[in-house]
Motif scaffolding. Structure first.
Motif, PDB file in Angstrom:
ATOM      1  N   GLU A  60      62.354  58.500  -1.158  1.00 25.00           N
ATOM      2  CA  GLU A  60      61.701  58.350  -2.458  1.00 25.00           C
ATOM      3  C   GLU A  60      60.196  58.415  -2.254  1.00 25.00           C
ATOM      4  O   GLU A  60      59.670  57.890  -1.278  1.00 25.00           O
ATOM      5  CB  GLU A  60      62.041  56.995  -3.081  1.00 25.00           C
ATOM      6  N   ILE A  61      59.524  59.054  -3.201  1.00 21.65           N
ATOM      7  CA  ILE A  61      58.065  58.993  -3.182  1.00 21.65           C
ATOM      8  C   ILE A  61      57.612  58.139  -4.358  1.00 21.65           C
ATOM      9  O   ILE A  61      58.160  58.211  -5.455  1.00 21.65           O
ATOM     10  CB  ILE A  61      57.398  60.381  -3.234  1.00 21.65           C
ATOM     11  N   HIS A  62      56.619  57.328  -4.102  1.00 18.44           N
ATOM     12  CA  HIS A  62      56.015  56.471  -5.122  1.00 18.44           C
ATOM     13  C   HIS A  62      54.515  56.767  -5.117  1.00 18.44           C
ATOM     14  O   HIS A  62      53.777  56.228  -4.288  1.00 18.44           O
ATOM     15  CB  HIS A  62      56.295  54.992  -4.819  1.00 18.44           C
ATOM     16  N   PRO A  63      54.089  57.661  -6.015  1.00 10.09           N
ATOM     17  CA  PRO A  63      52.681  58.062  -6.059  1.00 10.09           C
ATOM     18  C   PRO A  63      51.781  56.961  -6.621  1.00 10.09           C
ATOM     19  O   PRO A  63      52.241  56.008  -7.250  1.00 10.09           O
ATOM     20  CB  PRO A  63      52.679  59.265  -7.010  1.00 10.09           C
ATOM     21  N   GLY A  64      50.495  57.178  -6.439  1.00  9.91           N
ATOM     22  CA  GLY A  64      49.507  56.237  -6.948  1.00  9.91           C
ATOM     23  C   GLY A  64      49.226  56.401  -8.435  1.00  9.91           C
ATOM     24  O   GLY A  64      48.618  55.525  -9.045  1.00  9.91           O
ATOM     25  N   HIS A  65      49.621  57.551  -9.017  1.00 11.03           N
ATOM     26  CA  HIS A  65      49.351  57.813 -10.426  1.00 11.03           C
ATOM     27  C   HIS A  65      50.515  58.569 -11.059  1.00 11.03           C
ATOM     28  O   HIS A  65      51.268  59.234 -10.361  1.00 11.03           O
ATOM     29  CB  HIS A  65      48.106  58.683 -10.622  1.00 11.03           C
ATOM     30  N   GLN A  66      50.562  58.495 -12.386  1.00  9.05           N
ATOM     31  CA  GLN A  66      51.493  59.314 -13.171  1.00  9.05           C
ATOM     32  C   GLN A  66      50.673  60.116 -14.170  1.00  9.05           C
ATOM     33  O   GLN A  66      49.461  60.116 -14.109  1.00  9.05           O
ATOM     34  CB  GLN A  66      52.527  58.435 -13.896  1.00  9.05           C
ATOM     35  N   ALA A  67      51.363  60.787 -15.097  1.00  7.40           N
ATOM     36  CA  ALA A  67      50.714  61.645 -16.092  1.00  7.40           C
ATOM     37  C   ALA A  67      49.511  60.962 -16.727  1.00  7.40           C
ATOM     38  O   ALA A  67      49.486  59.749 -16.903  1.00  7.40           O
ATOM     39  CB  ALA A  67      51.721  62.023 -17.170  1.00  7.40           C
ATOM     40  N   ALA A  68      48.527  61.774 -17.071  1.00  9.20           N
ATOM     41  CA  ALA A  68      47.286  61.375 -17.735  1.00  9.20           C
ATOM     42  C   ALA A  68      46.199  60.952 -16.759  1.00  9.20           C
ATOM     43  O   ALA A  68      45.085  60.671 -17.177  1.00  9.20           O
ATOM     44  CB  ALA A  68      47.499  60.300 -18.790  1.00  9.20           C
ATOM     45  N   SER A  69      46.479  60.895 -15.469  1.00  6.17           N
ATOM     46  CA  SER A  69      45.432  60.588 -14.494  1.00  6.17           C
ATOM     47  C   SER A  69      44.603  61.838 -14.217  1.00  6.17           C
ATOM     48  O   SER A  69      45.127  62.952 -14.206  1.00  6.17           O
ATOM     49  CB  SER A  69      46.060  60.098 -13.193  1.00  6.17           C
ATOM     50  N   VAL A  70      43.333  61.665 -13.950  1.00  5.08           N
ATOM     51  CA  VAL A  70      42.481  62.804 -13.593  1.00  5.08           C
ATOM     52  C   VAL A  70      42.599  63.152 -12.114  1.00  5.08           C
ATOM     53  O   VAL A  70      41.984  64.101 -11.650  1.00  5.08           O
ATOM     54  CB  VAL A  70      40.997  62.532 -13.940  1.00  5.08           C
ATOM     55  N   CYS A  71      43.380  62.392 -11.363  1.00  2.68           N
ATOM     56  CA  CYS A  71      43.523  62.636  -9.921  1.00  2.68           C
ATOM     57  C   CYS A  71      44.455  63.799  -9.620  1.00  2.68           C
ATOM     58  O   CYS A  71      44.615  64.179  -8.448  1.00  2.68           O
ATOM     59  CB  CYS A  71      44.011  61.373  -9.216  1.00  2.68           C
ATOM     60  N   GLY A  72      45.097  64.379 -10.623  1.00  2.00           N
ATOM     61  CA  GLY A  72      45.973  65.522 -10.416  1.00  2.00           C
ATOM     62  C   GLY A  72      46.192  66.219 -11.740  1.00  2.00           C
ATOM     63  O   GLY A  72      45.785  65.719 -12.789  1.00  2.00           O
ATOM     64  N   ALA A  73      46.822  67.375 -11.685  1.00  2.00           N
ATOM     65  CA  ALA A  73      47.116  68.124 -12.905  1.00  2.00           C
ATOM     66  C   ALA A  73      48.614  68.394 -12.959  1.00  2.00           C
ATOM     67  O   ALA A  73      49.225  68.723 -11.950  1.00  2.00           O
ATOM     68  CB  ALA A  73      46.350  69.437 -12.926  1.00  2.00           C
ATOM     69  N   GLY A  74      49.207  68.239 -14.121  1.00  2.00           N
ATOM     70  CA  GLY A  74      50.620  68.539 -14.283  1.00  2.00           C
ATOM     71  C   GLY A  74      51.559  67.459 -13.794  1.00  2.00           C
ATOM     72  O   GLY A  74      52.734  67.712 -13.576  1.00  2.00           O
ATOM     73  N   MET A  75      51.051  66.247 -13.619  1.00  7.10           N
ATOM     74  CA  MET A  75      51.909  65.153 -13.170  1.00  7.10           C
ATOM     75  C   MET A  75      52.929  64.786 -14.236  1.00  7.10           C
ATOM     76  O   MET A  75      52.649  64.896 -15.435  1.00  7.10           O
ATOM     77  CB  MET A  75      51.081  63.909 -12.874  1.00  7.10           C
ATOM     78  N   GLU A  76      54.073  64.315 -13.789  1.00  7.05           N
ATOM     79  CA  GLU A  76      55.111  63.829 -14.683  1.00  7.05           C
ATOM     80  C   GLU A  76      54.854  62.356 -15.012  1.00  7.05           C
ATOM     81  O   GLU A  76      54.098  61.680 -14.332  1.00  7.05           O
ATOM     82  CB  GLU A  76      56.492  63.959 -14.020  1.00  7.05           C
ATOM     83  N   ARG A  77      55.515  61.875 -16.070  1.00 10.38           N
ATOM     84  CA  ARG A  77      55.446  60.453 -16.401  1.00 10.38           C
ATOM     85  C   ARG A  77      56.376  59.623 -15.523  1.00 10.38           C
ATOM     86  O   ARG A  77      56.330  58.403 -15.550  1.00 10.38           O
ATOM     87  CB  ARG A  77      55.823  60.242 -17.870  1.00 10.38           C
ATOM     88  N   ILE A  78      57.224  60.292 -14.769  1.00 11.59           N
ATOM     89  CA  ILE A  78      58.171  59.626 -13.884  1.00 11.59           C
ATOM     90  C   ILE A  78      57.391  58.896 -12.789  1.00 11.59           C
ATOM     91  O   ILE A  78      56.468  59.464 -12.215  1.00 11.59           O
ATOM     92  CB  ILE A  78      59.130  60.669 -13.264  1.00 11.59           C
ATOM     93  N   VAL A  79      57.761  57.664 -12.505  1.00 12.99           N
ATOM     94  CA  VAL A  79      56.996  56.870 -11.541  1.00 12.99           C
ATOM     95  C   VAL A  79      57.430  57.083 -10.101  1.00 12.99           C
ATOM     96  O   VAL A  79      56.698  56.746  -9.175  1.00 12.99           O
ATOM     97  CB  VAL A  79      57.040  55.362 -11.875  1.00 12.99           C
ATOM     98  N   ALA A  80      58.633  57.638  -9.894  1.00 11.27           N
ATOM     99  CA  ALA A  80      59.113  57.882  -8.535  1.00 11.27           C
ATOM    100  C   ALA A  80      60.113  59.033  -8.560  1.00 11.27           C
ATOM    101  O   ALA A  80      60.734  59.303  -9.592  1.00 11.27           O
ATOM    102  CB  ALA A  80      59.772  56.630  -7.966  1.00 11.27           C
ATOM    103  N   GLU A  81      60.241  59.694  -7.427  1.00  9.08           N
ATOM    104  CA  GLU A  81      61.171  60.813  -7.304  1.00  9.08           C
ATOM    105  C   GLU A  81      61.514  60.959  -5.826  1.00  9.08           C
ATOM    106  O   GLU A  81      60.956  60.231  -4.995  1.00  9.08           O
ATOM    107  CB  GLU A  81      60.495  62.093  -7.862  1.00  9.08           C
ATOM    108  N   THR A  82      62.411  61.864  -5.499  1.00 12.39           N
ATOM    109  CA  THR A  82      62.723  62.075  -4.088  1.00 12.39           C
ATOM    110  C   THR A  82      61.945  63.271  -3.549  1.00 12.39           C
ATOM    111  O   THR A  82      61.481  64.115  -4.303  1.00 12.39           O
ATOM    112  CB  THR A  82      64.228  62.355  -3.895  1.00 12.39           C
ATOM    113  N   ILE A  83      61.845  63.338  -2.264  1.00 14.13           N
ATOM    114  CA  ILE A  83      61.207  64.498  -1.622  1.00 14.13           C
ATOM    115  C   ILE A  83      61.935  65.775  -2.044  1.00 14.13           C
ATOM    116  O   ILE A  83      61.300  66.782  -2.314  1.00 14.13           O
ATOM    117  CB  ILE A  83      61.220  64.334  -0.086  1.00 14.13           C
ATOM    118  N   ALA A  84      63.236  65.740  -2.120  1.00 15.53           N
ATOM    119  CA  ALA A  84      64.000  66.935  -2.502  1.00 15.53           C
ATOM    120  C   ALA A  84      63.564  67.463  -3.857  1.00 15.53           C
ATOM    121  O   ALA A  84      63.427  68.670  -4.055  1.00 15.53           O
ATOM    122  CB  ALA A  84      65.494  66.618  -2.523  1.00 15.53           C
ATOM    123  N   ALA A  85      63.343  66.577  -4.817  1.00 16.62           N
ATOM    124  CA  ALA A  85      62.935  67.009  -6.162  1.00 16.62           C
ATOM    125  C   ALA A  85      61.552  67.618  -6.129  1.00 16.62           C
ATOM    126  O   ALA A  85      61.240  68.555  -6.835  1.00 16.62           O
ATOM    127  CB  ALA A  85      62.979  65.832  -7.124  1.00 16.62           C
TER     128      ALA A  85
END
Ligand code: FE2
Length: 85
Positions: A60-85
């Motif tokens: 599982e990956i747990h990023p530091g940000h989700q959608a609406a952050s300026v730290c990335g573009a195109g982020m999902e609102r999902i808070v965690a996902e797997t490496i496979a996804a």
């Protein structure tokens, strides 16, 4: 910085990664924010392809940000996902 976490009570295999601003759900970090775009892009590429994407698909990956952050573009609102996804 990313941290790979193993809970030894569950077993010896890693469980999840705290991926900070390196890898988000559906996006990656922006190498242009620190003023050294070329060097940061190469570091990001190495972190992604030589390290994170070589982890088992089930991590599982747990990023530091989700959608609406300026730290990335195109982020999902999902808070965690797997490496496979
Ligand atoms: Fe950030």
């Amino acid at each position: 910085m990313c941290l790979l976490v193993t809970d030894r009570r569950r077993g010896d295999a890693p469980w999840f990664a705290l991926t900070g601003d390196t890898l988000f759900v559906a996006a990656v970090g922006r190498p242009d924010l620190a003023g050294q775009e070329g060097a940061m892009a190469r570091t990001l590429d190495d972190s992604l392809h030589a390290k994170l994407l070589n982890l088992p698909d089930t991590i599982e990956i747990h990023p530091g940000h989700q959608a609406a952050s300026v730290c990335g573009a195109g982020m999902e609102r999902i808070v965690a996902e797997t490496i496979a996804a």
